[in-house]
Scaffold this motif. Structure first.
Motif, PDB file in Angstrom:
ATOM      1  N   UNK A  96       0.835  -1.198   0.000  1.00 24.97           N
ATOM      2  CA  UNK A  96       0.000   0.000   0.000  1.00 24.97           C
ATOM      3  C   UNK A  96       0.874   1.254   0.000  1.00 24.97           C
ATOM      4  N   UNK A  97       0.393   2.336  -0.580  1.00 30.75           N
ATOM      5  CA  UNK A  97       1.267   3.507  -0.773  1.00 30.75           C
ATOM      6  C   UNK A  97       1.749   4.183   0.504  1.00 30.75           C
ATOM      7  N   UNK A  98       0.957   4.144   1.575  1.00 27.77           N
ATOM      8  CA  UNK A  98       1.396   4.825   2.796  1.00 27.77           C
ATOM      9  C   UNK A  98       2.615   4.160   3.427  1.00 27.77           C
ATOM     10  N   UNK A  99       2.887   2.919   3.056  1.00 27.16           N
ATOM     11  CA  UNK A  99       4.047   2.217   3.597  1.00 27.16           C
ATOM     12  C   UNK A  99       5.367   2.846   3.134  1.00 27.16           C
ATOM     13  N   UNK A 100       5.305   3.657   2.108  1.00 25.40           N
ATOM     14  CA  UNK A 100       6.499   4.256   1.506  1.00 25.40           C
ATOM     15  C   UNK A 100       6.890   5.568   2.194  1.00 25.40           C
ATOM     16  N   UNK A 114      -5.874   0.173   9.587  1.00 29.08           N
ATOM     17  CA  UNK A 114      -5.119   0.956  10.563  1.00 29.08           C
ATOM     18  C   UNK A 114      -3.693   1.138  10.039  1.00 29.08           C
ATOM     19  N   UNK A 115      -3.246   2.392   9.961  1.00 25.07           N
ATOM     20  CA  UNK A 115      -1.903   2.651   9.427  1.00 25.07           C
ATOM     21  C   UNK A 115      -0.855   2.833  10.523  1.00 25.07           C
ATOM     22  N   UNK A 116      -1.276   3.256  11.706  1.00 22.73           N
ATOM     23  CA  UNK A 116      -0.319   3.569  12.758  1.00 22.73           C
ATOM     24  C   UNK A 116       0.481   4.828  12.495  1.00 22.73           C
ATOM     25  N   UNK A 117       0.021   5.633  11.540  1.00 23.34           N
ATOM     26  CA  UNK A 117       0.745   6.848  11.122  1.00 23.34           C
ATOM     27  C   UNK A 117      -0.108   8.077  11.436  1.00 23.34           C
TER      28      UNK A 117
END
Length: 224
Positions: A27-31, A162-165
């Motif tokens: 997923x893009x937010x992982x970057x 949930x992103x944790x960000x």
């Protein structure tokens, strides 16, 4: 699950110098947390015949046009034939793709702009990724922090993630058009080739090849 918001469905990785940063990510937010270190590593490999190093960890393609009044803080890479216009404010951790336009009074922070992206007039783009030829109309912005300061939850089509960000802006797929004066709320994802009406407040996920008129009216594009 949530296949439509995966990196592979949003972006053509052939259209960015940063393709390798997506390796191992779904997923893009992982970057987002990797951008700064990635720029430094990549920048130090760029050919001196094509890129000029300006200051600490700032690499600018010799074919790019950067106005004297623009502010660029590293780490940053400005790609070939890009244009960074009057009073643009690049705060760091930014990759500006080939042929991209960063306009007057536009602010960038922790972003990847794919090739040919246009953020040309009074835009704020933070903690975001904009796909090939994505365009943000004048005054449209990515909001990257919730008003209650809670961690960002992506409202995916197949369930929340949930992103944790704490800070996530928006992810625009290739060829997305965002109308003037729109706000993309934290964690917004817009699928490829979709259009956002001017003055919209967008949250959640907008399907590919659709038109966002308001939260209750998202219609499929008519390709006839």
């Amino acid at each position: 699950m949530n296949d439509s918001i995966k990196i592979s469905e949003l972006f053509d990785l052939n259209e960015t110098i940063a393709a390798d940063i997506f390796d191992g990510c779904t997923f893009p937010w992982e970057v987002l947390s990797k951008i700064g270190d990635f720029i430094v590593k990549l920048g130090n490999t760029l050919p001196e015949s094509e890129y000029e190093k300006r200051g600490e960890n700032v690499w600018v393609a010799k074919s790019a046009k950067v106005f004297d009044s623009a502010y660029i803080n590293g780490p940053c890479i400005i790609g070939k034939d890009a244009e960074v216009r009057h009073c643009a404010f690049i705060r760091g951790n930014a990759i500006v793709g080939e042929g991209a336009v960063v306009g007057n009074s536009t602010e960038l922070k922790n972003v990847i702009l794919f090739n040919k992206v246009q953020v040309p007039h009074y835009n704020y783009v933070g903690d975001s990724i904009l796909g090939f030829r994505a365009h943000m109309g004048a005054g449209s912005i990515t909001s990257n922090v919730k008003s209650d300061k809670k961690l960002i939850v992506i409202k995916g089509p197949d369930g929340n993630v949930e992103t944790g960000i704490k800070k996530i802006g928006a992810f625009l797929g290739d060829n997305v058009e965002v109308g003037c004066g729109s706000v993309l709320n934290p964690g917004t994802i817009v699928g490829r080739e979709s259009n956002i009406y001017p003055l919209s407040s967008v949250r959640g996920c907008v399907p590919a090849k659709s038109i966002y008129k308001n939260k209750n009216e998202i219609v499929e594009k008519n390709n006839d």
